[in-house]
Write an enzyme that holds these catalytic residues in place. Structure first.
Site, PDB file in Angstrom:
ATOM      1  CG  ASP B   8      26.014  13.610  -0.009  1.00 15.11           C
ATOM      2  OD1 ASP B   8      25.065  13.339  -0.766  1.00 15.11           O
ATOM      3  OD2 ASP B   8      26.977  12.866   0.137  1.00 15.11           O
ATOM      4  CD  GLU B  35      28.829  10.359   2.212  1.00 16.55           C
ATOM      5  OE1 GLU B  35      29.235   9.226   2.455  1.00 16.55           O
ATOM      6  OE2 GLU B  35      29.072  10.945   1.142  1.00 16.55           O
ATOM      7  CG  ASN B  63      31.822   7.259   0.492  1.00 22.51           C
ATOM      8  OD1 ASN B  63      30.709   7.725   0.219  1.00 22.51           O
ATOM      9  ND2 ASN B  63      32.923   7.908   0.221  1.00 22.51           N
ATOM     10  CG  HIS B  64      32.793  10.538   3.543  1.00 25.93           C
ATOM     11  ND1 HIS B  64      34.142  10.536   3.810  1.00 25.93           N
ATOM     12  CD2 HIS B  64      32.667  10.955   2.269  1.00 25.93           C
ATOM     13  CE1 HIS B  64      34.799  10.958   2.748  1.00 25.93           C
ATOM     14  NE2 HIS B  64      33.928  11.215   1.793  1.00 25.93           N
ATOM     15  CG  HIS B 146      26.126   7.415  -1.055  1.00 19.70           C
ATOM     16  ND1 HIS B 146      25.789   8.695  -0.735  1.00 19.70           N
ATOM     17  CD2 HIS B 146      27.456   7.335  -0.861  1.00 19.70           C
ATOM     18  CE1 HIS B 146      26.856   9.356  -0.337  1.00 19.70           C
ATOM     19  NE2 HIS B 146      27.902   8.549  -0.419  1.00 19.70           N
ATOM     20  CG  HIS B 171      29.194   9.564  -3.620  1.00 20.14           C
ATOM     21  ND1 HIS B 171      30.035   9.531  -2.530  1.00 20.14           N
ATOM     22  CD2 HIS B 171      30.001   9.382  -4.692  1.00 20.14           C
ATOM     23  CE1 HIS B 171      31.280   9.323  -2.935  1.00 20.14           C
ATOM     24  NE2 HIS B 171      31.297   9.247  -4.237  1.00 20.14           N
ATOM     25  CG  HIS B 173      29.004  16.253  -2.339  1.00 17.93           C
ATOM     26  ND1 HIS B 173      29.861  16.726  -1.392  1.00 17.93           N
ATOM     27  CD2 HIS B 173      28.639  15.021  -1.908  1.00 17.93           C
ATOM     28  CE1 HIS B 173      30.028  15.814  -0.447  1.00 17.93           C
ATOM     29  NE2 HIS B 173      29.293  14.769  -0.743  1.00 17.93           N
TER      30      HIS B 173
HETATM   31 FE   LIG Z   1      29.089  12.947   0.394  1.00 15.65          FE
HETATM   32 FE   LIG Z   2      29.776   9.604  -0.396  1.00 18.29          FE
END
Ligand SMILES: [Fe+2]
Ligand SMILES: [Fe+2]
Ligand SMILES: [Fe+2]
Ligand SMILES: [Fe+2]
Ligand SMILES: [Fe+2]
Ligand SMILES: [Fe+2]
Ligand SMILES: [Fe+2]
Ligand SMILES: [Fe+2]
Lengths: 264, 264, 264, 264
Positions: B8, B35, B63-64, B146, B171, B173
């Site tokens: 990410d 994302e 998801n983002h 993710h 995801h 991070h």
């Molecule tokens: Fe993320």
């Molecule tokens: Fe995420």
């Protein structure tokens, strides 16, 4: 002063690996998270004694400490902690002051709430209270932050930066590669990672976890015992006068299954 | 064939860091999770173009990706994926077959459900279907998984072992230190980790996260921009005939803030 | 045709209450959710037989059906269902076509995912598939939507409006006061509520639940047995030609503990 | 003394329904949960004034009170509460002592943590503290327990039995049918339910919720405005000397859309 810090020990392969590893990696103080040390769930008298015999100084834990009645009784021992932010009325205690080679140091066990357990008290505020009290006794504060969410772990690390000597995560069973010394002198890593069989569902037999993901049906998880193992740890040096971290180093050591069973 | 895989990317500091890093670390194919690439939430046309101009071959997400309308529209581009296990009816697609230097390879984006999003289809079963289809075209299958829960990530890695060339997580991070080649030839790591400012709440300003943890009140999160940055990635070599992984290597490179802003 | 629908039956007090209530409230078909019928966790052969002897026609269930091995084996019986959106590979089946007084009707058991179980398939889509298949056989479709989140329950009710004859919720153990016939003829209520001891933590001894909330420590929950009980149900009349609901009525009947134990 | 207690008011249809209902149902004190009163998210000055003009005495709220900046500023008003178990440092207050017709009574707003928000303090313990303080001032304690999980609601009700005059739930937007007077004199119901458009996803347009469940993609939710409405409330009589509940009655009243818009 050097602290060797080990995360979640998974059952017998985890304990055997730890014994081997402690022959190799030396430190002044050894701290181990024992919530999965007995068959993957909690701790027993036998396992407690086994770990002490290896030279473990302080044991921390987490949500799985309640899995075995024996383990709950053991919380009376000074050197076995459960997260300090369990509410008043929970058995055991969440911190302790210890002494080794003439140096006093405090260990605090905390637990995150996000994705884990909403019943607990605020770990940030409990830390504030304990810091006030314990920093009168020693500048060396070591925090096992047993948590799931990386945002909660990092936010806590920065929140405690300059007050704790070491903030390290446990619980996810996966070692993270973010060991660093924060701006104000706190050694930090998001998760120390587990010690146990590596080719597994975070220490447990993968078949059951996969079955759960495929069928949705709850499974009984068993410790993976037949694979090679891994020792995950961090080695942190702390200035005993200031309590500031001098260095943080990640350790990862593979062991062949054969090496372990010959003597374990 | 060498794949440089980046997790990410957090906002502008993440993009600037990526540009610098791509001057240093070379590979045949570059895959990036986007994302959080535009202001920490989703992606825009401008950011998409910026990333393409740096040499990014394939973009995955999570998801983002729904955070910005512009980003949703961009899902029509062949090289921008969203998790494949969003149900039928969701815009965009979750996999693609790409070609570079005469070699075809497939990229699959999946998303975990535990602690993340219960609305999605079963990622294990969606993988089975995609494997059946895509393995007819190429032996090289690369999966961005993710997800939040380490049990879901490891269980998936073992489940896909021998079928995927690479399974890597995004995801959380936070980079994990478990890069390994599994028994049947799949290169695996639980999380590649983020690229962005390091002293932060997983890329965002820590003040807001800490405020949330102290007061409970929802906060608006802003990308951390004033700190030094980190580039987290993995470099994986895959045998193009068999699709098996040959090696997996973790990369972590710090950049001083000054290095970046001089030209970014 | 009149359907008497009963929610989660909690252990022995629940079964005894049901026996009493079935003497009072008469209908053509009796459907009961049995996931907590045996000691609060799952079902046994003995309990299954006991419920059949009272005149229960169809049994539905939910997440607790896996609690006892015996109960899992029982899923082979035609008249015991588990949620249909457990993935392929799970034992048992999630729907059935039954006949009573010459009228065929289908019962579908589904489970929500929000706050409950992210491993399941999409209940909305599984309903679509079952509707296509079952509506060829009978216009009468009855859905036990076992779920936690009220948004998921209401959204499903409106989604199924005009296709299902009855959509009723179970799982929260609390009866809701929203029984109504939706625009297109579906009788709806968010939760039928439990049958068992009323002064309790949704059927279980409140001391343990309170202890959990006060100390955070996991507790073993036991069925509350010493209090008066309540029978919660809905009575729905369905037009057997059209499958549309004609009326939906809520039933709530208190029983003194003494009334029950004299004969249970 | 009679208390008319109204749950979550959903946007304009909710406010218009409330105005109509307050012409019909009379009580000495009117308490309303306003967390969704302004466009479904939070509260504004205009809405606050509108509600006061109808005769609302005390406003409680919940997790959505932070949705609008204006609403946060309003928390300075004595008669607008937010859950008392937000940690120290949160704006506003969670309880108040009010007086009407010469009778003093206290209103406490609490929020559950299960499936809702793990950042909060323990509502059971916060209640203990407030009870100690407030019971010195008045025997009448009214608790809005804004929560998701039915186990948490019922456990709290029994925990507070004999200390609170009324414990009622809000937040799920669905009225429950368990209004009763507990053993030691506390009137209880798990959820008062919402006031707003009935044929909806708990007050919001169902299309968006269904889209979310079908595609997994986050949606912007809008208040449902075009349907008939429902007024859900409880009417509780409390003995002003002892603070014990005398009666609890559920009110549910449908309004045709036309009735409302003629004057709203
Ligand atoms: Fe993320
Ligand atoms: Fe995420
Ligand atoms: Fe653990
Ligand atoms: Fe744990
Ligand atoms: Fe149940
Ligand atoms: Fe259930
Ligand atoms: Fe609400
Ligand atoms: Fe709420």
């Amino acid at each position: 002063m050097k602290f060797l810090i080990v995360g979640d020990i998974i059952g017998r392969p985890g304990r055997r690996t730890l014994r081997k590893a402690l022959d190799i990696y030396k430190a002044d103080v050894v701290i181990v998270n024992v919530e999965n040390s007995a068959g993957g769930f909690g701790i027993t008298h036998k396992v407690y004694d086994e770990l002490k015999s290896m030279g473990v100084d302080v044991m921390t834990s987490g949500n799985h400490i309640w899995d075995k009645k024996e383990g709950i009784a053991l919380l009376e021992r000074k050197d076995l902690l459960r997260p300090a932010n369990y509410p008043e009325g929970a058995p055991g205690k969440g911190y302790g002051i210890f002494e080794k080679k003439g140096v006093k140091f405090a260990v605090i066990n905390l637990m995150g709430r996000i994705f884990l357990d909403p019943h607990l008290e605020n770990p940030f505020k409990v830390f504030d209270q304990l810091y006030q009290m314990l920093s009168l006794e020693t500048p060396i504060l070591i925090v096992d932050f047993h948590a799931e969410a990386t945002s909660e772990k990092w936010a806590f690390g920065i929140y405690a930066d300059g007050r704790a000597s070491i903030v390290y995560g446990t619980h996810t069973h996966v070692p993270t590669y973010d060991q660093l010394i924060l701006k104000h002198g706190t050694a930090y890593t998001s998760d120390v990672g587990m010690t146990g069989c590596w080719y597994s569902a975070i220490g447990m037999e993968p078949e059951d976890a996969i079955k759960r993901f495929l069928t949705g049906i709850p499974q009984k998880y068993k410790v993976e015992e037949k694979e090679d193992t891994v020792f995950n740890a961090i080695l942190v040096e702390v200035n005993t006068n200031t309590g500031k971290a001098i260095s943080i180093e990640r350790i990862q050591h593979y062991f062949k299954r054969d090496e372990l069973t010959q003597e374990g």
